[in-house]
Design an enzyme around this catalytic site. Structure first.
Site, short mmCIF file in Angstrom:
data_model
loop_
_atom_site.label_atom_id
_atom_site.label_comp_id
_atom_site.label_asym_id
_atom_site.label_seq_id
_atom_site.Cartn_x
_atom_site.Cartn_y
_atom_site.Cartn_z
CD GLU A 177 48.44 58.92 75.33
OE1 GLU A 177 48.75 60.02 75.84
OE2 GLU A 177 48.32 58.76 74.09
CG HIS A 257 51.83 56.72 67.87
ND1 HIS A 257 51.13 57.13 66.76
CD2 HIS A 257 50.96 56.84 68.91
CE1 HIS A 257 49.90 57.49 67.11
NE2 HIS A 257 49.77 57.31 68.41
CD GLU A 285 46.29 56.59 69.49
OE1 GLU A 285 47.28 57.35 69.40
OE2 GLU A 285 45.50 56.62 70.45
CG ASP A 287 51.66 57.20 63.54
OD1 ASP A 287 52.33 56.65 64.43
OD2 ASP A 287 51.02 58.25 63.72
O1 9MR Z 1 46.28 63.01 66.28
C1 9MR Z 1 45.91 63.80 67.35
C2 9MR Z 1 46.28 65.23 67.08
O2 9MR Z 1 45.51 65.76 66.03
C3 9MR Z 1 46.11 66.06 68.32
O3 9MR Z 1 46.63 67.35 68.09
C4 9MR Z 1 46.82 65.41 69.48
C5 9MR Z 1 46.66 66.20 70.72
O4 9MR Z 1 47.20 65.59 71.82
O5 9MR Z 1 46.33 64.11 69.67
C6 9MR Z 1 46.60 63.28 68.59
O6 9MR Z 1 46.18 61.98 68.83
C7 9MR Z 1 46.79 61.33 69.95
C8 9MR Z 1 45.82 60.35 70.52
O7 9MR Z 1 44.63 60.98 70.85
C9 9MR Z 1 46.36 59.60 71.72
N1 9MR Z 1 47.62 58.99 71.42
C10 9MR Z 1 48.61 59.84 70.80
C11 9MR Z 1 48.04 60.52 69.56
C12 9MR Z 1 49.11 61.31 68.87
O8 9MR Z 1 49.52 62.37 69.64
#
Ligand code: 9MR
Length: 700
Positions: A177, A257, A285, A287
């Site tokens: 990111e 996402h 990722e 969803d």
């Molecule tokens: O799913 C993850 C969640 O449990 C955490 O709280 C969050 C913190 O930023 O990160 C989520 O995973 C992220 C991933 O690492 C990077 N892309 C976006 C995902 C969703 O936020």
């Protein structure tokens, strides 16, 4: 020639009888039968109707993964689904900086180790997520104020984490990111960007490559699925620039996402445009708000239609596990039940939902139906089909005995096309034993008239030498000829066309590895095969007792250092996994192809096949049964006469000649040994000849 009578399979009377088609022996020796093969280690080998996401994705050489939260591993419903459905695992938070290096220089791998160890022990692979990210970053990093400190902290973090998981992670999201939302197409502000400038991404990738050369290195981001978006274009320009300048990058992760509408219409275009830059693309990722079945199907199809889209990961298992739990975006409901989106995803992967056909209910009839091609349209043309047809030449090469070489059979060919010529090495067999021969020619039509050079006149010398494999080891600019002598041996040569240039034999092992001693039973140690990827070389061998072994060394150490010998594949029916294995890299794909010779229920030799995304396996059946073989008399036509019923030990014609053993999956050709079906007698004197198969059902 002075020939020491070889040990091993060459004096195996039972096999000689089998090869000669003595069915009484074949029957009592219980060779592979169609049903045994289909339900054995090659379960569901004939079927594309896999019942799980991971197995179905594997049919086309892809993986299907999920994010895993370490804290949920003790939940039985969760772990049951995890281990049933998924063959790739991404720790959801446990590899992030705020867990792995909460304070400077103090690494904590406990939470991620738990996930990695469980996954590895179950044959699931791991995506590493993530090394350099502005979020979930401890404040001691984000508050650093000078570039030199941050540079060394960033590189130390990459080295520390990647070093700990070296060799255990399939792909790393090296940088996550880093691009800004909105219309700028520029990097987002972060401590890395602010102090190190645009070059921080390149530096992270270069550090990562040096830290673990065996891991694929990915850039991962969200909102880069729509082709015309400025953010997508910004990432695309970066990857294009990296590839042009040789900055190490292997893959781009599209987080995916999505809202209820699912992927943008251009998603497949985006995937294929990135892939065309020479990187793998992965959905990392996934969803989708409310998980509409069609939206999931469209996402999966976009990946299936791009040959270099080699895997899909959903961001959690049940809706209740999701970071977006309120939107019910996943494939399983809170109770662990499959949602409609599950079936649509499974169908889009190329299979049939489990409600219609489960792998463990594959019937005899189903097992006899040849598999249809796993992936779909033209853009997947590079992928291997799930069933095969071949046309055979007549006999192209026969023994050429001379005054000192009394030869009955010409066998076990290895071949490379180099410098305008085919270079063929083969075993020559007679009642007195085995040695090696070399010939070259410009065209198959010239093969019969080529001179045979006996390699016992070189420093290779006399005695038991058989089953050669030739390749150019590019790092040393040297040709290697690998063969069996009772040990696994090799000779080297700087000029493949000079039969006198080969060095005296040297052994890869000081003695037979213990694991082989423990499993070989009454079998024989045969058919050594070397293949290398960008980091390691692997030495395969067979024991005629249902085991395929694999040892490993680094590219730098080769030909020394082969240790860690493991069983790469096994079958309780030794005739179903017999010998003459080949492993190849499939060009322009992430697939490796394994073929192994089996003895069929008719006593005749044929080949079964598997694929894997890495040389280390695991191997997924491709065309792996008697009814759907890779190459067998039954799927071969003989326009110039059916001179053989055995399709036995040989090699695919490669796209190149180096240690990567790369094949072009289009219109494959296989050089093989066959023989007059009426011949019989002592195995060593059987009249083996060489012929060439050409694939007739190629889709490209
Ligand atoms: O799913 C993850 C969640 O449990 C955490 O709280 C969050 C913190 O930023 O990160 C989520 O995973 C992220 C991933 O690492 C990077 N892309 C976006 C995902 C969703 O936020």
């Amino acid at each position: 020639m002075t020939v020491v009578k070889p040990p091993g399979r060459y004096r195996n009377l039972a096999l000689g009888l089998l090869a000669a088609g003595v069915m009484a022996v074949a029957g009592t020796a219980a060779p592979a039968s169609a049903t045994a093969t289909a339900t054995d280690s090659a379960a569901a080998s004939d079927s594309v109707q896999a019942s799980t996401l991971g197995a179905q994705a594997a049919q086309s050489g892809r993986y299907f993964g999920t994010a895993v939260a370490g804290g949920r591993l003790g939940d039985g419903t969760y772990s049951t689904i995890l281990n049933r459905e998924f063959n790739m695992v991404t720790p959801e938070n446990e590899m992030k900086w705020d867990t792995t290096e909460r304070s400077r220089g103090s690494f904590n791998f406990g939470p991620a180790d738990q996930i990695v160890n469980q996954a590895t022990s179950r044959g699931q692979r791991v995506r590493g997520h993530t090394l350099v990210w502005h979020s979930q970053l401890p404040s001691w990093v984000s508050s650093i104020g000078d570039a030199n400190t941050l540079r060394s902290v960033m590189n130390n973090h990459i080295n520390g984490v990647m070093g700990h998981y070296k060799g255990k992670v399939y792909a790393w999201d090296v940088v996550n990111e880093a691009f800004a939302d909105g219309g700028s197409g520029a990097h987002r502000p972060s401590v890395f960007q602010n102090l190190l400038g645009d070059g921080f991404i390149e530096e992270a990738f270069r550090t990562a490559r040096a830290a673990d050369a065996s891991a694929k290195l990915c850039y991962n981001d969200y909102n880069i699925e729509n082709w015309t978006d400025a953010k997508t274009q910004g990432v695309y320009r970066m990857v294009r620039d990296f590839k042009a300048r040789g900055v190490p990058i292997d893959c781009v992760g599209f987080q995916a996402h999505f809202g209820t509408g699912g992927p943008p219409a251009s998603f497949q275009t985006t995937l294929s445009n990135f892939a065309a830059l020479g990187v793998d693309v992965q959905i990392t990722e996934l969803d989708i708000a409310q998980a509409p079945a069609t939206a999931y199907a469209n996402t999966v199809k976009a990946c299936m239609n791009v040959a270099r889209c080699n895997g899909i990961t959903v961001w959690g298992i049940r809706d209740t596990d999701s970071w977006r739990a309120g939107e019910n975006p996943l494939l399983f409901d809170g109770g662990g039940n499959k949602k409609p989106a599950y079936n649509s995803a499974l169908t889009a992967l190329g299979g049939t939902p489990a409600v219609k056909a489960a792998a463990n209910t594959v019937t005899k009839a189903a097992a006899k139906t040849p598999a249809k091609s796993p992936a779909s349209p033209a853009s997947s043309a590079a992928a291997l089909p799930g069933s095969y047809g071949w046309s055979s030449s007549g006999v192209l090469m026969s023994p050429k005995p001379d005054s000192t070489h009394n030869i009955a059979g010409l066998k076990d060919p290895t071949v490379v096309y180099y410098n305008g010529k085919y270079h063929v090495f083969a075993s020559v067999a007679s009642s007195s034993g085995y040695s090696l021969v070399y010939l070259n020619f410009t065209d198959w039509s010239q093969a019969a008239s080529a001179t045979h050079y006996y390699l016992d006149r070189s420093a290779i010398g006399t005695g038991y030498r058989a089953a050669p494999q030739v390749f150019y080891f590019a790092p040393q600019r040297t040709w290697y000829l690998v063969y069996q002598t009772g040990n696994a041996s090799y000779s080297t040569n700087t000029d493949i066309s000079n039969p006198n240039g080969w060095s005296a034999p040297r052994n890869f092992y000081s003695s037979m590895p213990d694991i082989i001693k423990q499993n070989i039973g009454n079998g024989y140690w045969v058919d050594m095969w070397v293949i290398c990827d960008s980091a390691n070389c692997y030495l395969f061998s067979s024991d005629d007792n249902g085991h395929l072994y694999r040892s490993q060394t680094t590219l730098a150490q080769f030909p020394n250092g082969f240790t860690n010998t493991v069983i790469a594949a096994q079958d309780s029916n030794k005739y179903a996994l017999f010998e003459a294995s080949n492993v190849y890299k499939v060009q322009d794909s992430n697939q490796y192809l394994l073929i192994v010779e089996a003895i069929g229920s008719d006593g005749r030799r044929y080949f079964r096949s598997w694929t894997s995304s890495s040389i280390g396996g695991s191997w997924t059946p491709l065309a792996a049964s008697e009814n759907n073989p890779f190459a067998r008399a039954s799927n071969t036509t003989f326009p110039s006469g059916a001179w053989t019923r055995d399709i036995s030990h040989g090699e695919l014609i490669r796209a190149g000649y180096d240690q990567t053993l790369t094949i072009n999956p289009c219109k494959m050709q296989y050089l093989y040994q066959g023989m007059n079906p009426n011949a019989g007698g002592d195995y060593n004197t059987l009249p083996w000849r060489l012929g060439l198969l050409t694939q007739t059902n190629s889709t490209c």
